[in-house]
Scaffold this active site. Structure first.
Site, PDB file in Angstrom:
ATOM      1  N   GLU A 106       0.826  -1.200   0.000  1.00 54.29           N
ATOM      2  CA  GLU A 106       0.000   0.000   0.000  1.00 54.29           C
ATOM      3  C   GLU A 106       0.865   1.256   0.000  1.00 54.29           C
ATOM      4  O   GLU A 106       1.923   1.292   0.613  1.00 54.29           O
ATOM      5  CB  GLU A 106      -0.921  -0.011   1.235  1.00 54.29           C
ATOM      6  CG  GLU A 106      -1.895  -1.176   1.175  1.00 54.29           C
ATOM      7  CD  GLU A 106      -2.865  -1.235   2.357  1.00 54.29           C
ATOM      8  OE1 GLU A 106      -3.041  -0.227   3.054  1.00 54.29           O
ATOM      9  OE2 GLU A 106      -3.449  -2.309   2.555  1.00 54.29           O
ATOM     10  N   CYS A 119       3.359   8.568   1.066  1.00 53.38           N
ATOM     11  CA  CYS A 119       3.849   7.688   2.120  1.00 53.38           C
ATOM     12  C   CYS A 119       4.171   6.337   1.474  1.00 53.38           C
ATOM     13  O   CYS A 119       3.274   5.667   0.956  1.00 53.38           O
ATOM     14  CB  CYS A 119       2.755   7.556   3.182  1.00 53.38           C
ATOM     15  SG  CYS A 119       3.185   6.488   4.558  1.00 53.38           S
ATOM     16  N   CYS A 126       6.362  -6.919   7.783  1.00 55.84           N
ATOM     17  CA  CYS A 126       7.364  -6.332   8.681  1.00 55.84           C
ATOM     18  C   CYS A 126       7.662  -7.353   9.770  1.00 55.84           C
ATOM     19  O   CYS A 126       6.789  -8.110  10.179  1.00 55.84           O
ATOM     20  CB  CYS A 126       6.782  -5.067   9.312  1.00 55.84           C
ATOM     21  SG  CYS A 126       7.901  -4.216  10.434  1.00 55.84           S
ATOM     22  N   CYS A 130       5.731  -4.616  16.476  1.00 60.68           N
ATOM     23  CA  CYS A 130       5.129  -3.632  17.391  1.00 60.68           C
ATOM     24  C   CYS A 130       3.695  -4.080  17.694  1.00 60.68           C
ATOM     25  O   CYS A 130       2.955  -4.472  16.793  1.00 60.68           O
ATOM     26  CB  CYS A 130       5.128  -2.238  16.770  1.00 60.68           C
ATOM     27  SG  CYS A 130       6.798  -1.640  16.421  1.00 60.68           S
ATOM     28  N   CYS A 133       0.536  -2.376  15.757  1.00 61.04           N
ATOM     29  CA  CYS A 133       0.619  -2.030  14.336  1.00 61.04           C
ATOM     30  C   CYS A 133       0.099  -3.153  13.441  1.00 61.04           C
ATOM     31  O   CYS A 133       0.419  -4.322  13.645  1.00 61.04           O
ATOM     32  CB  CYS A 133       2.075  -1.735  13.987  1.00 61.04           C
ATOM     33  SG  CYS A 133       2.305  -1.217  12.286  1.00 61.04           S
ATOM     34  N   GLU A 177       9.934  -1.778   7.921  1.00 60.65           N
ATOM     35  CA  GLU A 177      10.932  -1.042   8.694  1.00 60.65           C
ATOM     36  C   GLU A 177      12.061  -0.678   7.727  1.00 60.65           C
ATOM     37  O   GLU A 177      12.850  -1.547   7.331  1.00 60.65           O
ATOM     38  CB  GLU A 177      11.435  -1.934   9.842  1.00 60.65           C
ATOM     39  CG  GLU A 177      12.670  -1.421  10.564  1.00 60.65           C
ATOM     40  CD  GLU A 177      12.603   0.051  10.965  1.00 60.65           C
ATOM     41  OE1 GLU A 177      11.642   0.469  11.632  1.00 60.65           O
ATOM     42  OE2 GLU A 177      13.539   0.794  10.591  1.00 60.65           O
ATOM     43  N   SER A 231      10.202   6.224  16.076  1.00 55.02           N
ATOM     44  CA  SER A 231       8.965   5.828  16.743  1.00 55.02           C
ATOM     45  C   SER A 231       9.300   5.485  18.180  1.00 55.02           C
ATOM     46  O   SER A 231       9.931   4.466  18.451  1.00 55.02           O
ATOM     47  CB  SER A 231       8.360   4.607  16.033  1.00 55.02           C
ATOM     48  OG  SER A 231       8.005   4.972  14.720  1.00 55.02           O
ATOM     49  N   CYS A 350      -1.991   6.108  10.040  1.00 50.68           N
ATOM     50  CA  CYS A 350      -0.801   5.491  10.635  1.00 50.68           C
ATOM     51  C   CYS A 350      -1.095   4.128  11.238  1.00 50.68           C
ATOM     52  O   CYS A 350      -2.012   3.980  12.027  1.00 50.68           O
ATOM     53  CB  CYS A 350      -0.253   6.346  11.768  1.00 50.68           C
ATOM     54  SG  CYS A 350       0.503   7.838  11.234  1.00 50.68           S
TER      55      CYS A 350
HETATM   56  N1  SAH Z   1       8.685   1.001  10.747  1.00 48.37           N
HETATM   57  C1  SAH Z   1       8.908   2.419  10.787  1.00 48.37           C
HETATM   58  C2  SAH Z   1       8.049   3.153   9.771  1.00 48.37           C
HETATM   59  C3  SAH Z   1       6.558   3.098  10.068  1.00 48.37           C
HETATM   60  S1  SAH Z   1       5.991   4.709  10.322  1.00 48.37           S
HETATM   61  C4  SAH Z   1       8.669   2.925  12.185  1.00 48.37           C
HETATM   62  O1  SAH Z   1       8.274   2.133  13.035  1.00 48.37           O
HETATM   63  O2  SAH Z   1       8.960   4.077  12.458  1.00 48.37           O
HETATM   64  C5  SAH Z   1       4.383   4.452  10.926  1.00 48.37           C
HETATM   65  C6  SAH Z   1       4.173   5.093  12.272  1.00 48.37           C
HETATM   66  O3  SAH Z   1       2.847   4.754  12.745  1.00 48.37           O
HETATM   67  C7  SAH Z   1       5.132   4.580  13.318  1.00 48.37           C
HETATM   68  O4  SAH Z   1       5.491   5.608  14.182  1.00 48.37           O
HETATM   69  C8  SAH Z   1       4.284   3.545  14.041  1.00 48.37           C
HETATM   70  O5  SAH Z   1       4.806   3.266  15.303  1.00 48.37           O
HETATM   71  C9  SAH Z   1       2.951   4.231  14.055  1.00 48.37           C
HETATM   72  N2  SAH Z   1       1.819   3.323  14.281  1.00 48.37           N
HETATM   73  C10 SAH Z   1       1.744   1.988  14.070  1.00 48.37           C
HETATM   74  N3  SAH Z   1       0.540   1.500  14.413  1.00 48.37           N
HETATM   75  C11 SAH Z   1      -0.182   2.539  14.843  1.00 48.37           C
HETATM   76  C12 SAH Z   1      -1.513   2.691  15.318  1.00 48.37           C
HETATM   77  N4  SAH Z   1      -2.338   1.651  15.405  1.00 48.37           N
HETATM   78  N5  SAH Z   1      -1.915   3.929  15.661  1.00 48.37           N
HETATM   79  C13 SAH Z   1      -1.089   5.001  15.533  1.00 48.37           C
HETATM   80  N6  SAH Z   1       0.164   4.927  15.094  1.00 48.37           N
HETATM   81  C14 SAH Z   1       0.624   3.713  14.760  1.00 48.37           C
END
Ligand code: SAH
Length: 363
Positions: A106, A119, A126, A130, A133, A177, A231, A350
């Site tokens: 996506e 984006c 991944c 986390c 996510c 990531e 993050s 996000c």
């Molecule tokens: N893997 C990288 C790039 C992803 S950026 C990273 O972790 O930074 C996407 C952002 O959205 C990250 O900051 C991630 O932690 C955040 N994110 C993931 N799931 C989310 C959710 N359910 N609600 C809000 N933010 C979320």
């Protein structure tokens, strides 16, 4: 919401050739020399790829047929098929692109006052795990090659060409990531930044990592002027380990050391993403602890109200508590903004992006 199912006619192939978008200019020059062609043709080819944005090698009208055929034989031009294109009420567009091997990724186009931002995704799935996510739910399927990341921006730019608009900025915040696919990510950055290619200014590009510490050092040494985000999501190491298992491998202390190294080396400030998860990390005490952690660090904090992921049971922090959290940080001298949510009605916000494994599952 408006949905468009497109039926593009590109032939899908399982015999995969390298994407031509994976090559930096000097690499294309080398390839041309090795193939008995003039290196200066590389600039012409880049012009067709990135300025004129053609969709078939045969459209390169000032390139000899013999060279076009050679390119066609060695490289793939179209590596992404648009399977679905959905427009949100706020103008955000989510693209589901199908890859040559049937995996899908996506990409999201966001429209801000300051321009159009794309984006991009760096991996199919991944492996960071986390706990909040959606992108990590099925694990990692494979890395994207640089050209598959570049092609996402080219594809979106081709859509914007229809209305004479341009991609103004790029955020590497889609699925995956980026620091787990480091070399391809770096090639991607160099290609989209190059003035003979898409010419997207370094300060208009942001990369975000969950905190792969050794790669942060490596990235600091590249001294690129791009925006860098971490993050963070928790103000102490115990809580961060619960939310993000990567913190067990690279502890908060080590992460903060790497952050200081980055700021020292580049002179740039850093952004921290902090998702607010109701009842988990959103109390006044958490805000105070966060302010103390970041006290002498040149940074900016982005608060992200958690986005709902059906498989996860996190709940959103109430609005007044979000503002209270912001205020606590502000009062302690921390630069902070609350991230405006975009595209949530099409699951483009996000953390909501997910790699769909096979085309059939997305229909
Ligand atoms: N893997 C990288 C790039 C992803 S950026 C990273 O972790 O930074 C996407 C952002 O959205 C990250 O900051 C991630 O932690 C955040 N994110 C993931 N799931 C989310 C959710 N359910 N609600 C809000 N933010 C979320």
């Amino acid at each position: 919401m408006e949905q468009l199912n497109t039926t593009e006619t590109n032939t899908k192939s399982d015999i995969k050739k390298k994407s031509i978008y994976s090559l930096e200019l000097h690499e294309l020059k080398n390839w041309l020399s090795e193939n008995e062609e003039k290196p200066f043709r590389a600039e012409q080819i880049f012009d067709w790829l990135y300025k004129k944005r053609i969709t078939a090698f045969e459209d390169m009208s000032n390139v000899a047929k013999s060279l076009r055929d050679k390119l066609d034989e060695h490289f793939q031009l179209t590596t992404l098929n648009t399977a679905i294109q959905q427009t949100s009420a706020d103008g955000t567009i989510k693209f589901l692109f199908e890859l040559h091997d049937g995996y899908s990724i996506e990409t999201v186009l966001m429209r801000h006052d300051y321009g159009n931002s794309v984006c991009v995704t760096t991996q199919v799935g991944c492996r960071i795990g986390c706990t909040f996510c959606a992108s990590t739910l099925g694990g990692l399927k494979r890395h994207l090659e640089a050209g598959e990341i570049v092609a996402q921006v080219v594809k979106v730019q081709q859509v914007l060409d229809e209305t004479d608009e341009r991609v103004d900025s790029v955020v590497i915040m889609g699925i995956g990531e980026p620091f787990d696919n480091y070399d391809n990510m770096m090639s991607f950055l160099k290609i989209i930044n190059h003035d003979k290619a898409l010419n997207i200014g370094a300060r208009h590009i942001t990369v975000s990592t969950s905190g792969i510490v050794p790669k942060i050092y490596q990235f600091a040494d590249e001294k690129m002027q791009i925006n860098f985000a971490i993050s963070l999501h928790a103000p102490n190491t115990e809580l961060r380990s619960r939310l993000m298992p990567i913190n067990k491998a690279y502890k908060l202390d080590d992460l903060m050391k790497a952050v200081r190294y980055y700021i020292d080396k580049t002179g740039r400030r850093i952004s921290f993403e902090y998702g607010l998860f109701g009842g988990v990390n959103d109390s006044t005490e958490h805000a105070e602890e966060l302010a103390a952690l970041l006290k002498d660090i040149k940074c900016h904090v982005n608060l992200i109200p958690v986005n709902y992921v059906p498989e996860r049971d996190y709940v959103r922090t109430p609005r007044d508590k979000i503002f209270a959290f912001e205020k606590t940080l502000k009062n302690r001298g921390i630069n902070v903004t609350i991230r405006r949510e975009q595209g949530s009605d099409i699951d483009a916000a996000c953390g909501q992006l997910r790699a769909k494994e096979r085309k059939e599952e997305t229909r």
